[in-house]
Design a protein around this motif. Sequence first.
Motif, PDB file in Angstrom:
ATOM      1  N   ASP A 193      35.634  35.766  34.165  1.00 57.98           N
ATOM      2  CA  ASP A 193      36.805  35.269  34.887  1.00 57.98           C
ATOM      3  C   ASP A 193      37.673  36.381  35.461  1.00 57.98           C
ATOM      4  N   PHE A 194      37.166  37.629  35.474  1.00 61.22           N
ATOM      5  CA  PHE A 194      38.020  38.726  35.908  1.00 61.22           C
ATOM      6  C   PHE A 194      38.496  38.554  37.346  1.00 61.22           C
ATOM      7  N   PHE A 195      37.619  38.105  38.238  1.00 61.25           N
ATOM      8  CA  PHE A 195      38.032  37.987  39.637  1.00 61.25           C
ATOM      9  C   PHE A 195      39.063  36.878  39.827  1.00 61.25           C
ATOM     10  N   ALA A 196      38.967  35.826  39.038  1.00 63.83           N
ATOM     11  CA  ALA A 196      40.001  34.789  39.096  1.00 63.83           C
ATOM     12  C   ALA A 196      41.333  35.359  38.632  1.00 63.83           C
ATOM     13  N   ALA A 197      41.313  36.169  37.568  1.00 68.10           N
ATOM     14  CA  ALA A 197      42.541  36.812  37.090  1.00 68.10           C
ATOM     15  C   ALA A 197      43.069  37.797  38.120  1.00 68.10           C
ATOM     16  N   TYR A 198      42.177  38.499  38.798  1.00 68.09           N
ATOM     17  CA  TYR A 198      42.554  39.484  39.809  1.00 68.09           C
ATOM     18  C   TYR A 198      43.295  38.811  40.959  1.00 68.09           C
ATOM     19  N   ILE A 199      42.774  37.673  41.403  1.00 68.69           N
ATOM     20  CA  ILE A 199      43.435  36.933  42.481  1.00 68.69           C
ATOM     21  C   ILE A 199      44.772  36.383  42.004  1.00 68.69           C
ATOM     22  N   MET A 200      44.791  35.828  40.801  1.00 70.28           N
ATOM     23  CA  MET A 200      46.043  35.302  40.256  1.00 70.28           C
ATOM     24  C   MET A 200      47.113  36.393  40.194  1.00 70.28           C
ATOM     25  N   ASN A 201      46.726  37.583  39.741  1.00 70.94           N
ATOM     26  CA  ASN A 201      47.677  38.681  39.642  1.00 70.94           C
ATOM     27  C   ASN A 201      48.170  39.114  41.013  1.00 70.94           C
ATOM     28  N   GLN A 202      47.306  39.050  42.017  1.00 71.40           N
ATOM     29  CA  GLN A 202      47.723  39.372  43.378  1.00 71.40           C
ATOM     30  C   GLN A 202      48.857  38.459  43.825  1.00 71.40           C
ATOM     31  N   VAL A 203      48.736  37.192  43.498  1.00 74.77           N
ATOM     32  CA  VAL A 203      49.777  36.225  43.875  1.00 74.77           C
ATOM     33  C   VAL A 203      51.036  36.431  43.047  1.00 74.77           C
ATOM     34  N   LEU A 204      50.864  36.710  41.772  1.00 74.04           N
ATOM     35  CA  LEU A 204      52.024  36.819  40.881  1.00 74.04           C
ATOM     36  C   LEU A 204      52.846  38.070  41.133  1.00 74.04           C
TER      37      LEU A 204
END
Length: 436
Positions: A273-284
């Motif tokens: 799930d790292f890429f999902a977390a990476y995208i989420m962090n980009q938004v946050l």
Amino acid sequence: MLRIVLALCLSIITTTARAEIDIIEVTSPGGINAWVVEEPSIPFVALEIRFIGGASLDRPGKRGAVNLMTGLIEEGSGDMAAQEFQTAREALAANFGFRASDDTLSISASFLTENQDQALALLRQALNAPTFDQDALDRVRAQVLSGIASDAKDPDSIASAAFNAAAFGDHPYGSPIDGTIESVTALTRDDMFQAYRDTITRDQLYVAVVGDITADTVGPMLDDLLGDLPATGASQPADVAFGLEGGITVIDYDTPQSVALFGHAGMKRDDPDFFAAYIMNQVLGAGGFESRLMTEVREKRGLTYGISTFLVPKFHAEMMLGSVASSNATIAEAIAVTQAEWARMANEGVTPEELASAKTYLTGEYPLRFDGNSAIANIMVGMQTIGLPPEYVVNRNDYIAAVTLDDVNRVAAELLQPDALHFVVVGKPEGLESTQ
């Protein structure tokens, strides 16, 4: 030899350019593995060498030894004193860089093709025959001690040191790689040689070469450069759990602006799930002025010049961190807004529009990283150290594109822990007190 041609598509405004990176996997006669990109258009070669372990291999009571040793590698070797070495390097128009981090010791070199043999001979001497002369040791030690003293007065450094000490305790991650005044003052020449034997070894070695060179010549070159290094070094440190609970730690410091470092446990780099977390962090918080935290804390309320968040997957621990600075009078509000946005992201996730925007940015900026021989070599050796295959270069944007809204929002709910956030605040914050 394994050759993999990787194509990157780069869109600039309305023009599409196609760049190919031809990664050749090489194993030298002596067993040294390397990734090579042949680029003969410019008579220039970039070499990136990385040893796993870095400052985490400091021996007990010797904190700062690896960092100090790294700073001494080009300060005298063979029969050359420091000034002689630097004069020889400059005459060749070669650049060498030596740096230690928590998890790696990195050596960067770049040189003109016409000077390759002489430059590599000089680098070989530095790597295989450092002298750690006492005068050089005393001089570089003084520089390190000056930096430690400066960090003791810097709010950001104070916050980082306190946060890591609380999160990781006696593990190497729990203290700055520079060491302390006491530990560095006590280091000896023998400690430098021990740190060298612990870290600069073939079993911890990764290499990338990019430029005006052929794959056929790289193997013998690496054997000559690195083949005489010790076969094995110190054992890697154990993994460590993030040990800091949610709350606030206030460190009193006389400054008109408080700084805060905050975070909780994170995610491993090889997690599916790292890429999902990476995208989420980009938004946050990683997306600059497009991120939620920048919008809420700076744009809407004017509480800071900047706030950002980071996924930090170290080799032996994982964190999700953030930082913000605000006046003593407003830092409490900045923290409250951050906590609220952390909770909102965990509970509500991202919107389809935010997901699309983040994907567009992340896939568009990736090819821009490959902007020169040194940059490509650095990327390739970094990939090797975390176990990524050469195909990752071309597949990476597909991984980003494949992440769905459900993926991101599920991961946000699992990863983000508003109650586990711990803030270390350095300054004289109004309305804030330590909770522990």
